[in-house]
Design an enzyme around this catalytic site. Structure first.
Site, PDB file in Angstrom:
ATOM      1  CG  LEU A 496      -1.833   1.220   1.379  1.00 36.76           C
ATOM      2  CD1 LEU A 496      -2.800   1.325   0.212  1.00 36.76           C
ATOM      3  CD2 LEU A 496      -2.599   1.140   2.698  1.00 36.76           C
ATOM      4  CD  GLN A 499      -0.955  -0.962  -4.638  1.00 34.89           C
ATOM      5  OE1 GLN A 499      -2.041  -0.428  -4.828  1.00 34.89           O
ATOM      6  NE2 GLN A 499      -0.826  -2.235  -4.316  1.00 34.89           N
ATOM      7  CB  CYS A 500      -0.349   5.666  -1.541  1.00 33.49           C
ATOM      8  SG  CYS A 500      -1.813   4.648  -1.279  1.00 33.49           S
ATOM      9  CB  THR A 501       1.468   9.865  -4.722  1.00 34.54           C
ATOM     10  OG1 THR A 501       1.300   9.222  -5.991  1.00 34.54           O
ATOM     11  CG2 THR A 501       2.480  10.988  -4.849  1.00 34.54           C
TER      12      THR A 501
END
Length: 535
Positions: A496, A499-501
């Site tokens: 997670l 994947q996230c910026t």
């Protein structure tokens, strides 16, 4: 005389007494020199002092009607009475015809002051300058003034200056002056002069000197005190039109005070396509609106999650409920609420990406094809494309399409405490491609240098030049120009946090603002989207 001040403090601090005395002195000088005889309108000079608060649409104004005063006042011989009490219906009709004939003869709509003689059946009129030939007996003369006053027993202010003028010119020659306050009105579609007033006065002799008499004239406000009036026009204006005018005013003030060469039309009329309605997209949209951009289109396929509203200023908590609203559609609704004058559209669609295989079912293939066609159509219809997505690979297809359509691309991407804001190179128009050196091989229009070029030459086109020289716009690269492999799926098999910026909260605001400022700077350049840029 109109005196318009720039600030409310200047409006309040204006020397009203000095303004009144200045105008009164000019009226007095015109009376002494005889200029008022040839041009009686000088006797009707007035002052308007104003301040316009163009942000709140509050308009402050104060009228001053300079009126010269007799040192010892006037002696009233006959008090004011209505015209009907002095003139017969036949005389009233003749009076109206005589006045119309005088106006027609002079080629004007109204004569401010006039001389008059009348009998039981006829009325004759003449201008003030015809005094010597018009009157044979000056024991009693009749003068008229076109009177704006609506009070039944009181004449309007222009009469005061006329009487001072008469006293200065012929006061010792006239025993009685009969005054007609001519009031020409239209009531319920019918013209009427019945409200005119007639009275008689004895003119005093003025001192034989050139000292200007005392003057009055500043108007009282609705409370009966000497002071300005204010009208709030915002209450009777269309709020949407008011918002548009206010937005435009801010930009015009910027040009007026700071950047006289700023071409606002180029910015306001630019059609912007925002690919991505997340943290970057929201901040870019708000900055575009601040620049007055009216046409903004969003493309995004995500829904608003609970983590979005605190970082993405176009969304609220309620937008997350029920699985979340579409970001593109919610962004359009919010922009319209912020500024109804914006022409915003939203498209809930995906952008096909390299490294993300398309399912080979007929439905999926058909939808992917429609998405590509829709994306190509949107890019063609807009002037500037902002790449504001989460992944690198989602930027590839818009980059290729925009290069083929010769559309300006502004790219913004975030790290944790770093960011990239860049413009993509743009090929020269076909007419000028023949004079371009080098071969256009990049999808974005960057020009590849020949094998004999030095690094400095390949960057600037000038052997041995500094890397900080201007790089021609058609030689600028794109986001993918340094890639040696095709973009892949950057989200597959990642946790997670990968994947996230993950960025500092204020970074998107900085990057989004710089992206818009970059666009505005390019639009202002005389070469437009192919202007050079410092390396």
């Amino acid at each position: 005389m109109l005196y318009n001040t720039n600030t409310l403090d200047a409006f309040k601090a204006t020397d009203k007494k000095a303004l009144l005395e200045k105008e009164a002195k000019e009226i007095w000088d015109a009376i002494q020199t005889g200029a008022a005889l040839k041009n009686p309108s000088i006797l009707c000079r007035f002052i308007l002092l104003t301040f316009a608060d163009l942000k709140k649409y509050h308009f402050y104004y104060w009228f001053c009607f300079p009126a010269l005063c007799f040192p010892d006042g006037l002696k009233m011989i006959q008090p004011p009475v209505s015209l009907e009490q002095v003139f017969s219906p036949r005389q009233i009709s003749a009076l109206q015809e005589a006045y119309d004939s005088l106006c027609k003869e002079r080629g004007i709509t109204a004569v401010p002051f006039f001389l008059m003689k009348y009998t039981d059946d006829t009325v004759q009129m003449a201008l003030l300058e015809d005094w010597q030939t018009f009157f044979t007996d000056t024991k009693k003369v009749t003068v008229g003034v076109y009177d704006p006053c609506t009070l039944s027993q009181h004449p309007g202010w222009p009469l005061r200056n006329l009487l001072v003028f008469l006293a200065k010119q012929w006061g010792s020659k006239v025993d009685v002056v009969e005054v007609l306050c001519f009031r020409d009105r239209t009531l319920q579609g019918n013209r009427s002069i019945q409200h005119s007033v007639v009275f008689q006065v004895k003119l005093p002799e003025l001192p034989n000197n050139s000292v200007c008499p005392k003057s009055v004239g500043w108007e009282k406000n609705p409370k009966g005190a000497l002071g300005p009036r204010m009208v709030n026009l915002s209450e009777c204006m269309d709020p949407k039109r008011l918002a548009e005018s206010s937005v435009d005013l801010n930009l015009k003030l910027m040009r007026w005070r700071l950047v006289p060469s700023l071409d606002l039309d180029k910015v306001v009329n630019t059609k912007c396509l925002l690919l991505g309605a997340g943290t970057l997209g929201c901040n870019v949209a708000r900055t575009l609106m601040g620049w007055g951009v009216r046409r903004i289109t969003f493309v995004d396929n995500a829904k608003i999650s609970y983590s979005n509203p605190v970082r993405q200023p176009l969304y609220e908590f309620d937008d997350c409920l029920g699985g979340g609203k579409s970001k593109a559609m919610a962004a359009v609704d919010r922009l319209t609420k912020i500024f109804p004058g914006v022409n915003a559209e939203g498209y809930n669609m995906s952008i096909p990406m390299p490294g993300h295989p398309v399912n080979f079912s007929q439905t999926t293939l058909s939808q992917a094809q429609k998405d590509v066609e829709q994306l190509e159509k949107l890019i063609s219809e807009h002037d500037v494309v902002f790449l504001l997505m989460d992944t690198r690979e989602s930027r590839w297809l818009p980059t290729v399409i925009a290069a083929s359509k010769r559309r300006l691309v502004v790219n913004a991407a975030l790290g944790f405490d770093t960011f990239v804001v860049m413009r993509h190179g743009l090929k020269k128009p076909p007419v000028s491609q023949s004079v371009s050196t080098g071969t256009d091989s990049s999808a974005s229009g960057s020009s590849a240098s020949s094998s004999s070029s030095t690094p400095a030459e390949s960057a600037t086109g000038v052997p041995g030049s500094s890397l900080f020289s201007n790089i021609p716009g058609h030689k600028l690269g794109c986001y993918f120009c340094n890639d040696v492999v095709a973009p892949g799926d950057s989200t597959r098999d990642r946790t997670l946090d990968q994947q996230c910026t993950v960025s500092r909260p204020g970074l998107a605001m900085i990057a989004g603002a710089l992206a818009v400022e970059l666009m505005v700077s390019i639009l202002q350049h005389n070469e437009g989207c192919v202007c050079p840029m410092l390396s």
